[in-house]
Design a protein around this motif. Sequence first.
Motif, PDB file in Angstrom:
ATOM      1  N   SER A  88      63.344  -7.571  22.656  1.00 17.12           N
ATOM      2  CA  SER A  88      62.037  -7.184  21.868  1.00 17.12           C
ATOM      3  C   SER A  88      62.817  -6.660  20.527  1.00 17.12           C
ATOM      4  CB  SER A  88      61.376  -6.052  22.325  1.00 17.12           C
ATOM      5  OG  SER A  88      60.423  -5.306  21.512  1.00 17.12           O
ATOM      6  N   LYS A  89      61.882  -7.025  19.452  1.00 13.22           N
ATOM      7  CA  LYS A  89      62.544  -6.516  18.123  1.00 13.22           C
ATOM      8  C   LYS A  89      61.667  -5.239  17.704  1.00 13.22           C
ATOM      9  CE  LYS A  89      62.411  -9.252  14.536  1.00 13.22           C
ATOM     10  NZ  LYS A  89      61.969  -9.883  13.308  1.00 13.22           N
ATOM     11  N   ARG A  90      61.016  -4.727  18.684  1.00  8.17           N
ATOM     12  CA  ARG A  90      60.414  -3.372  18.509  1.00  8.17           C
ATOM     13  C   ARG A  90      60.665  -2.618  19.792  1.00  8.17           C
ATOM     14  NH1 ARG A  90      54.990  -1.864  18.731  1.00  8.17           N
ATOM     15  NH2 ARG A  90      54.222  -0.130  17.369  1.00  8.17           N
ATOM     16  N   PRO A  91      61.827  -2.389  20.137  1.00 11.95           N
ATOM     17  CA  PRO A  91      62.025  -1.782  21.599  1.00 11.95           C
ATOM     18  C   PRO A  91      61.529  -0.313  21.808  1.00 11.95           C
ATOM     19  CG  PRO A  91      64.100  -1.657  20.226  1.00 11.95           C
ATOM     20  CD  PRO A  91      63.022  -2.509  19.392  1.00 11.95           C
TER      21      PRO A  91
END
Lengths: 384, 660
Positions: free
Chosen positions: A379-382
């Motif tokens: 995920s690029k937005r963990p």
Amino acid sequence: MNIKRIIAISHKEWREIVRDRFFLALAFVVPSTMLLVFGYGLILDVENIPFCVVDYDKTPTSRDYIYRFIGSRYFNFRGTVEHEELLRPLFEASKIRFALIIPEHFERDLRAGRSVTVQSLIDGVFPFRAATSKGYVLAMNRDFNGEILADYFSKKFGIPLDRAFELAQPVRIQLRYLYNQELRSTWSIASAMIMFVLMVSPPFLTAMGVVREKESGSIYNIYCSTVTRGEFIVGKLVPYVFISVLNSLILWAWTKFLFGAPFKGDPVFFFFASVVYVICTTGIGLLVSLMVRTQVAAMMVTIVLTVVPSVLYSGLFIPISSMEPIGQFQSHLFPAMYFTDIVLGSFLKGVGIKHLWDRVVALALYAGLLWVISFMLFSKRPRS
Amino acid sequence: MVSASSIVVKVWQLSKAYRNHRAIENVSLEIRRGEIFGLIGPDGAGKSTLMKIVAGVLSFDKGTVRVFDIDLNSETSAERIKQRIGFMPQGLGLNLYADLSVEENIDFFARLRDVRGGELKRRKEKLLAMTRLDRFTDRPMKHLSGGMKQKLGLICTLIHEPELIILDEPTTGVDPVSRRDFWEILTELIHYQNITAIVSTAYLDEAERFHRLAFMYGGKVIGDGDPETLRASFPKVVIEVATQDQVEVLERLRSVFPQVNGLGGRIRVFADRTISKGSLDRIFGEIGINHFEEVEPSLEDVFAMLIEPGSSNPQLDRTRGKVVAPRLNEDLPSKGKHTFKESIPNCHGETVIEAYNLTRDFGSFRAVDNVSFEVRRGEIFGLLGANGAGKTTLIKMLTGILSPTSGEGKVAGSDIRRAGREVRERIGYVSQSFSLYQDLTVVENMRLFAGIYGISGKRASVRIEEVSEMTGLGGYEKELAKRLPMGIRQRLALACAIIHFPEILFLDEPTSGVDPLGRRRFWSILSNLVGNEKVAILITTHYMSEAEHCDRLALMHGGRIVANDSPVALKAQLRADIGELLVVKARNLQKVLGPLRSIFPNASFFGNKVHVFASDPERAKDKILETVGRDEIVEITSQDPTLEDVFVFRITQLERMERT
């Protein structure tokens, strides 16, 4: 997928690997070293067993019996001792692993047609070695018996000695080892080591490569850019797959030219199968890297996840068929087993795509699954 | 009024937790186009978490975050802002690639953002020239200095010309000159390219640089606004008194005012706003102080007040639950009570640390270069400098951990090359990293250290009680060290370092990452320690504001000492060298920038103000008004220069001399 961005990532990764001496060593020195160390060190052949003799008889016949052992390449004669009491310290100090005790009147009794008992002591600390040693001892003894018998028949019936031999052994076994005539374990170990090294090294490299970006914070360069998940994963892993493919060629060369293992299979097929296998094991590293935060953790998890199945469940030491059903099931879950078949098949058996295509398909499915799971997990937005 | 479209970031009731640790709680903020917005707070305040959320690289639990009017409620929507933002995570140069050269780093960032060809070349040239990195394009990033790494990080963040840049502690651990450079570049960019910036910092003296700012503490925003409004909200009047005999005057002032702080050669008194000038004159006259002046409250004062209303007065702590007061400001214990004091001869002024031409090389790298100084008993000696300036190496040599390559040093009368156990018993050392036993309680830790130095039984118990009172650890005795908040832990480390009555204390960055209130308490403990036990303290720090607390200080830069004197003397010398500091407040900074630069080439920006130095302030004021135009200038005031001004001047002067 923006191919230019993928190239940018791969290019950067490649430069970093090549300029970082530690990483470069990890990429190219470690795999070959592993092959050499295990290839030379992991020899399962039992030869040169050190042994001693206690000869209470001291007759030509007893000496003849003993000489059969001394002359064999399986045994290494370390001398005679006067009394069996003296053997114990030798065993304890691991100076010998086998001893023969020939009783008094050995020759006299044999001549008189009475059976004699020769005591043989074998160090049983390693059951595998002990069992092999026992096999050698029994075989030697059987040959000796055969000769005595033949000698007896020859004298008794006045027939030539060869004829008497045939009489003494009505059923004979003719044995031929297929694919590895001399039963050289180095051949099979070295080629199986290709499987092992390519199981451990690519995930190790990959996991370290991804996790060090997490550790330093440079992963945020990716998170906050417009690079997509797929672009990042592909771009990041291409160099590692490339390095591992290169390694598979190097390892192949070591095995063939240094260890002298014959390569009888189809080189094109074997290369293709290796690439699939390497993509698969690289995927393991990717998956590990997504689940841990530090390089140390990545190292530990990768070792546990790769060494155990490739040693225990690859069929290298323990034949899959002799495992419990659950063990057999587990073996089929790990990619190691499939590639072991491919390596041994290509090197020693000389079989190709016709017999091994299903293994390649299994590896390809495995690789696909790992990459898809990783893609979903990344995920690029963990969350943290 | 601010129109909706000019709001770049809108955060509303945002909360975020990591497992069971709450990082951010109910935070609301608005950031407007074209401003430098500051997030100020100690380590663990939630600054990084907030910045990552705004950058769309971290998900959150509750609330809304809108960036460029895009609601960041999913990974997909977060992707939509990414071409328009630049984010530089915390850690100097950590997000860069060590083995890649300066140019390769920039190229990588550009290619990630699809900036290519002529456009890339043009932008790269401009940014490299601006940051003066153009001479180093081939150098691998790992061989850059801290300041250069920070600038390279900035270039990489800016290469795709984002509208919003988010910079997480870009100036931590950077030398003062690079720090100032960084602010210059940033301010210039904001003004010419209409970029918006969110910048976090742990340094309160940087707060003046922001147009607007938010103070963060414990995951919450405890105050926000522009610096002037925040300052105006301070409920007290700040009065500064210059004094030689601090201990004496402090005691007298404390009998009258509830809130008094000692600070280097000066004392700050917090008085009620209602008090009249006349009655102040009378009160100060009565206690024999004739010279005092009212000063603006610093933003640090404001922050401390926001953390704990009335906090500048730590006596109030005593009323709070089980946490017994660190009675810092007035815990000057009565003489007879402390038996140990008799064992310490009262010889103020005796030199206890001497360093002569100390040098230390690591391979071809010279970490400490020909350093000489002296520290006397009863003195706080500050060693300032950026990461890598050589502070820690110097301390290690003085404490006998490292041997010098050349030069000599004496600590407590013994040669540092032959410093044995005897010397170690006379010094105390608090290292940069926390070196206590996490699983022991406060008292157990202290007992252990007492035991190491052979203090046991009744004597140990008395000393432990004494030390915990001195360091304000009362009430924490049974707590495990690992459960203590950062500020308290540092006090415990200090307590353990002084348990064996050392004559000299070495403190290596003891306050990094501690909030301003905690830092103030720590310093007040130190000044009492110097006053009561007559120890000599050598302390390193990279907080410029803390340097003011030192009796004398030395600035280290590239392994050398570039200035060594008392804060007051250093500032006086600066005045003599380059004149008075004038603060110019303009209506529109963009319009005055060019003209101001033409008169003062080294004019520097602080938020919406410009700082210039002039040897003749009156003439300079006239000249500014004349050149820029009266209508453009709101006001021109003079201000005390900061120690940062001093150091920036000294370092640039030194570098100039070396070039010629």
